[in-house]
Write a protein that holds these residues in place. Structure first.
Motif, PDB file in Angstrom:
ATOM      1  N   LEU A 292     -29.070 -26.020  12.203  1.00 61.07           N
ATOM      2  CA  LEU A 292     -29.593 -25.253  13.335  1.00 61.07           C
ATOM      3  C   LEU A 292     -28.452 -24.822  14.264  1.00 61.07           C
ATOM      4  O   LEU A 292     -28.433 -23.683  14.748  1.00 61.07           O
ATOM      5  CB  LEU A 292     -30.622 -26.078  14.100  1.00 61.07           C
ATOM      6  N   SER A 293     -27.494 -25.709  14.495  1.00 69.24           N
ATOM      7  CA  SER A 293     -26.338 -25.349  15.321  1.00 69.24           C
ATOM      8  C   SER A 293     -25.560 -24.204  14.690  1.00 69.24           C
ATOM      9  O   SER A 293     -25.130 -23.265  15.388  1.00 69.24           O
ATOM     10  CB  SER A 293     -25.419 -26.565  15.498  1.00 69.24           C
ATOM     11  N   ASP A 294     -25.379 -24.260  13.396  1.00 65.62           N
ATOM     12  CA  ASP A 294     -24.645 -23.204  12.701  1.00 65.62           C
ATOM     13  C   ASP A 294     -25.355 -21.861  12.828  1.00 65.62           C
ATOM     14  O   ASP A 294     -24.712 -20.815  12.942  1.00 65.62           O
ATOM     15  CB  ASP A 294     -24.476 -23.585  11.225  1.00 65.62           C
ATOM     16  N   SER A 295     -26.696 -21.877  12.800  1.00 63.56           N
ATOM     17  CA  SER A 295     -27.448 -20.625  12.924  1.00 63.56           C
ATOM     18  C   SER A 295     -27.258 -20.002  14.309  1.00 63.56           C
ATOM     19  O   SER A 295     -27.397 -18.791  14.471  1.00 63.56           O
ATOM     20  CB  SER A 295     -28.938 -20.862  12.660  1.00 63.56           C
ATOM     21  N   TYR A 296     -26.937 -20.838  15.310  1.00 61.34           N
ATOM     22  CA  TYR A 296     -26.666 -20.356  16.665  1.00 61.34           C
ATOM     23  C   TYR A 296     -25.168 -20.117  16.898  1.00 61.34           C
ATOM     24  O   TYR A 296     -24.757 -19.837  18.035  1.00 61.34           O
ATOM     25  CB  TYR A 296     -27.157 -21.369  17.700  1.00 61.34           C
ATOM     26  N   LYS A 297     -24.349 -20.292  15.856  1.00 65.78           N
ATOM     27  CA  LYS A 297     -22.891 -20.158  15.971  1.00 65.78           C
ATOM     28  C   LYS A 297     -22.307 -21.228  16.888  1.00 65.78           C
ATOM     29  O   LYS A 297     -21.319 -21.001  17.592  1.00 65.78           O
ATOM     30  CB  LYS A 297     -22.490 -18.766  16.471  1.00 65.78           C
ATOM     31  N   LEU A 298     -22.930 -22.398  16.901  1.00 63.53           N
ATOM     32  CA  LEU A 298     -22.416 -23.537  17.657  1.00 63.53           C
ATOM     33  C   LEU A 298     -21.676 -24.473  16.701  1.00 63.53           C
ATOM     34  O   LEU A 298     -21.778 -24.342  15.480  1.00 63.53           O
ATOM     35  CB  LEU A 298     -23.568 -24.292  18.330  1.00 63.53           C
ATOM     36  N   ASP A 299     -20.972 -25.437  17.263  1.00 67.98           N
ATOM     37  CA  ASP A 299     -20.247 -26.394  16.434  1.00 67.98           C
ATOM     38  C   ASP A 299     -21.222 -27.274  15.652  1.00 67.98           C
ATOM     39  O   ASP A 299     -22.067 -27.966  16.239  1.00 67.98           O
ATOM     40  CB  ASP A 299     -19.355 -27.267  17.320  1.00 67.98           C
ATOM     41  N   LYS A 300     -21.111 -27.250  14.319  1.00 63.34           N
ATOM     42  CA  LYS A 300     -22.057 -27.967  13.467  1.00 63.34           C
ATOM     43  C   LYS A 300     -21.982 -29.472  13.667  1.00 63.34           C
ATOM     44  O   LYS A 300     -23.005 -30.153  13.705  1.00 63.34           O
ATOM     45  CB  LYS A 300     -21.792 -27.626  12.000  1.00 63.34           C
ATOM     46  N   THR A 301     -20.773 -29.989  13.769  1.00 60.84           N
ATOM     47  CA  THR A 301     -20.612 -31.436  13.897  1.00 60.84           C
ATOM     48  C   THR A 301     -21.218 -31.944  15.201  1.00 60.84           C
ATOM     49  O   THR A 301     -21.924 -32.962  15.226  1.00 60.84           O
ATOM     50  CB  THR A 301     -19.127 -31.819  13.826  1.00 60.84           C
TER      51      THR A 301
END
Length: 443
Positions: A90-99
């Motif tokens: 979900l973070s990746d879909s928002y272009k946020l840091d995945k970790t």
């Protein structure tokens, strides 16, 4: 009849696309799929502990506690792993840091399941444990899966809110990105702690228990012992496929959390000594894989076998190309090669066959002739072997795979013959009516 399929496709395609493209549902689906290696490996240890060999139970008795560890730390912690992977996607879909998204999701999950108070004197491995100093495993398994999903979604949305509104500590230029990202996550981390810690430890609200109560009717309908739920699931998965829409991609985000919870719940209860015949959930994903959908969605292995003996050169060749993938439950070659998509002659049995097989195996299971399923091997295992493994080596369950295969052949046969005539007519450059007349005159 094809125009009915066209009209239905026009109506359902936008809905299916919205479901398939919805970022939260995509994150749930991808997150659960990404932990498949853990659940599969954990299931193998369940098999290892229950091999049907005379004297085997006595032989491994001294090692049961040790052999049980891999299961407890793979399948038994499924909710914890899922919270991280769902949060990451979900973070990746928002272009946020995945970790960062994954860690915040795990944090929310752990805060949600931590006991409010533990009495002193609890022991583990013979040693006293101080009050409030251990994390229970049970809520981190199947029971806590929906809580973990909720925690992941909330945690990442908090993270995104802080990013969008620039509520973060900015480090000077030149600071390594990893350090800058860590400081930027300070406020989201604090908010996640407060939002999950206060309701659980100050208000005494057990979110996991509330979720279990809220979803229990839907869970019972889709994965328990409700025949209508099993039929509805199969109908929509197959219907979407007949319109060229990946049925599991559309239904997966909705049904997969229930499927995963159901098989893990069965596995945990079986591992704790419950009889395989008394496990609570009939309609697991494995139930459909080995019986309703042998050879892939629509139970197309039977159709592929019929193609092998077809008088049509094209269908015979397609059968040869499709038989090996079909044995391993991969059926895209026949779905798009025949095709079954937008083809009423084959779409009708494609929908009917899994439903009939579902009803047959449900009745046999309810009558007590075969056990429920409790392990999760890879979907690519051939159906007879898959049924044998997932039912604790029950040979009657394996036999029922062949019964369902024969039923599938019988249902597919008249539709196959009608479709075969159209193919032969095309190969000869004739109309179907001319072909029928020539066959009648020859006979």
């Amino acid at each position: 009849m094809s125009h009915y399929f066209d009209a239905l496709s026009v109506r359902l395609l936008p809905i299916a696309n919205k479901i398939g493209d919805q970022r939260h549902l995509q994150a749930i689906r991808n997150g659960l799929i990404s932990i498949l290696p853990l659940t599969i490996v954990g299931s193998f240890f369940t098999i290892l502990l229950n091999l049907p060999i005379n004297g085997y139970s006595d032989f491994i008795a001294p090692y049961v506690a040790i052999l049980d560890v891999p299961f407890r730390f793979t399948v038994g912690l499924m909710a914890l792993y899922a919270s991280f992977t769902i949060g990451s996607y979900l973070s990746d879909s928002y272009k946020l840091d995945k970790t960062t998204g994954g860690i915040l999701s795990m944090l929310g999950t752990l805060l949600m399941v931590m006991p409010v108070q533990i009495a002193k004197g609890v022991t583990t491995a013979g040693k006293a444990v101080a009050a409030d100093r251990y994390i229970p495993l049970t809520p981190l398994g199947s029971q806590g899966l929906f809580g973990a999903i909720l925690a992941a979604l909330i945690a990442v949305e908090i993270y995104r809110f802080c990013k969008v509104h620039k509520l973060e500590i900015k480090m000077p230029d030149g600071v390594p990105p990893v350090v800058g990202e860590s400081f930027a996550a300070l406020l989201p981390t604090l908010l996640v702690v407060l939002i999950f810690w206060i309701p659980r430890h100050f208000l005494g609200i057990n979110i996991n228990e509330l979720l279990s109560i809220l979803i229990s009717p839907l869970k019972g309908f889709l994965t328990g012992n409700n025949l209508l739920g099993g039929i509805v699931t199969q109908f929509f998965i197959c219907l979407f496929w007949t319109m060229g829409i990946h049925g599991h991609a559309v239904m997966g985000p909705i049904i997969r959390p229930f499927w995963d919870q159901a098989i893990i719940e069965n596995a945990e209860l079986f591992q704790n000594g419950m009889s395989a015949f008394k496990l609570p959930n009939i309609f697991t994903e494995q139930f459909f894989q080995w019986y309703a959908q042998m050879g892939g969605t629509g139970a197309t292995l039977a159709l592929v076998v019929l193609f092998l003996f077809s008088k049509s050169k094209y269908l015979k060749q397609l059968g040869r190309l499709s038989i090996l993938p079909g044995i391993f439950n991969i059926n895209e070659p026949v779905i798009f090669g025949a095709p079954i998509v937008m083809n009423p002659l084959l779409a009708i049995p494609f929908i009917i066959v899994p439903i009939v097989n579902t009803i047959i195996i449900y009745v046999v299971t309810i009558l007590g002739f075969m056990p429920r399923m409790m392990v999760k091997p890879p979907f690519s295992i051939p159906a007879p072997l898959g049924a044998l493994i997932t039912t604790n080596w029950n040979w009657f369950a394996c036999l029922m795979v062949f019964v369902c295969f024969f039923v599938s052949l019988v249902i597919y046969y008249p539709f196959f013959k009608a479709f075969e005539k159209t193919q032969i007519a095309q190969e000869k450059g004739e109309s179907v009516s001319d072909l029928i007349k020539s066959e009648q005159s020859a006979s």
